[in-house]
Design a protein around this motif. Structure first.
Motif, PDB file in Angstrom:
ATOM      1  N   LEU A 189       0.857  -1.178   0.000  1.00 40.03           N
ATOM      2  CA  LEU A 189       0.000   0.000   0.000  1.00 40.03           C
ATOM      3  C   LEU A 189       0.895   1.231   0.000  1.00 40.03           C
ATOM      4  O   LEU A 189       1.848   1.315   0.781  1.00 40.03           O
ATOM      5  N   TRP A 191       0.844   5.535  -0.086  1.00 39.59           N
ATOM      6  CA  TRP A 191       0.092   6.781   0.028  1.00 39.59           C
ATOM      7  C   TRP A 191       0.753   7.805  -0.891  1.00 39.59           C
ATOM      8  O   TRP A 191       1.905   8.203  -0.682  1.00 39.59           O
ATOM      9  N   THR A 213       5.352   3.993   1.641  1.00 40.49           N
ATOM     10  CA  THR A 213       4.758   2.789   2.204  1.00 40.49           C
ATOM     11  C   THR A 213       4.400   3.042   3.662  1.00 40.49           C
ATOM     12  O   THR A 213       4.682   4.099   4.221  1.00 40.49           O
ATOM     13  N   LYS A 214       3.808   2.047   4.298  1.00 40.35           N
ATOM     14  CA  LYS A 214       3.468   2.165   5.721  1.00 40.35           C
ATOM     15  C   LYS A 214       4.716   2.425   6.559  1.00 40.35           C
ATOM     16  O   LYS A 214       4.655   3.074   7.608  1.00 40.35           O
ATOM     17  N   CYS A 241      -4.533   6.311  -1.321  1.00 42.39           N
ATOM     18  CA  CYS A 241      -3.727   5.107  -1.128  1.00 42.39           C
ATOM     19  C   CYS A 241      -3.976   4.150  -2.284  1.00 42.39           C
ATOM     20  O   CYS A 241      -5.128   3.916  -2.667  1.00 42.39           O
ATOM     21  N   LYS A 243      -2.589   0.288  -4.192  1.00 42.89           N
ATOM     22  CA  LYS A 243      -1.824  -0.947  -4.015  1.00 42.89           C
ATOM     23  C   LYS A 243      -0.953  -1.149  -5.245  1.00 42.89           C
ATOM     24  O   LYS A 243      -1.441  -1.106  -6.371  1.00 42.89           O
TER      25      LYS A 243
END
Length: 250
Positions: A189, A191, A213-214, A241, A243
């Protein structure tokens, strides 16, 4: 959309008003819009050490980046003592060990000062050993600069040639490892925050777009449906966000 919470020492928040950083962060998360990500700023080791369990829990929240900047400055306790730092290398290591275990793929950033007065070769080697141990993905490397009015400005300086060599040693260690290879072939994921403006002279339609990424790892994407996973124009993805499939890691 990203919200950055930062200050000269974010971890010290609340010490003078009978509260603390985890309490503030939980309050912010509670009112954040669902599409928003929170990025934490720099915190010195003593203050994050007080809240390790709570901070790990917060960084595992879906809307908080798994990123933290904890400056160590030196891998040598004698040098840290001369710097008047209120922590030890062992305490910094305790922070790293705990967060690496409890926050998967966390991005830990740190700072290293090369050539601080009183830094001997053995102290420099301890800094190198610390980097070799943790392979931190973000290391801000600087050479000591005497700030007027400080005690250290009056001390005998390490010769500039030695400082330059030590800075090069740290840089070489940092460049010797890649902390992003685990992303290869995975879905992540990301952003999206905007265009990658490193090539500002070309039109937006030809630019790549970037996001995080996270774990706050930077991701650069081409403007095509294969990369973005959608036929929407790139600008329509800003603040959202997506993928993606990782095909290259540097």
């Amino acid at each position: 959309m990203e919200i950055w919470l930062t200050s000269e020492d974010t971890g010290a928040y609340g010490r003078d008003i009978d509260t603390d950083l985890p309490t503030l962060l939980r309050s912010i998360i509670h009112i954040m819009p669902s599409h928003t990500m929170l990025r934490l700023g720099m915190t010195n080791p003593p203050y994050i050490l007080e809240h390790l369990e709570a901070m790990a829990d917060i960084m595992n929240h879906p809307r908080v980046y798994q990123f933290l900047h904890v400056p160590v400055q030196s891998g040598s306790n004698p040098v840290l003592e001369k710097m008047n730092r209120e922590y030890s290398v062992e305490e910094f290591s305790q922070i790293c060990d705990y967060l690496i275990e409890h926050v998967p793929h966390i991005t830990l950033a740190t700072d290293i000062i090369c050539g601080f007065p009183t830094e001997e070769e053995e102290h420099h080697q301890e800094s190198l050993d610390l980097l070799k141990k943790y392979h931190l993905p973000v290391v801000n490397i600087s050479q000591f600069y005497p700030r007027p009015g400080t005690v250290a400005a009056k001390w005998k300086k390490v010769p500039s040639a030695i400082v330059k060599k030590r800075s090069g040693d740290v840089t070489n260690i940092f460049n010797s490892y890649n902390t992003n290879t685990h992303y290869l072939g995975t879905e992540q994921l990301v952003w999206i925050i905007g265009f990658d403006d490193r090539k500002s002279s070309i039109p937006d339609s030809q630019k790549q777009i970037m996001g995080h990424t996270k774990a706050y790892t930077k991701v650069v994407l081409n403007q095509n449906p294969e990369s973005l996973g959608t036929d929407q124009p790139a600008s329509a993805l800003f603040g959202k966000c997506v993928k993606i499939q990782v095909t290259e890691a540097q």
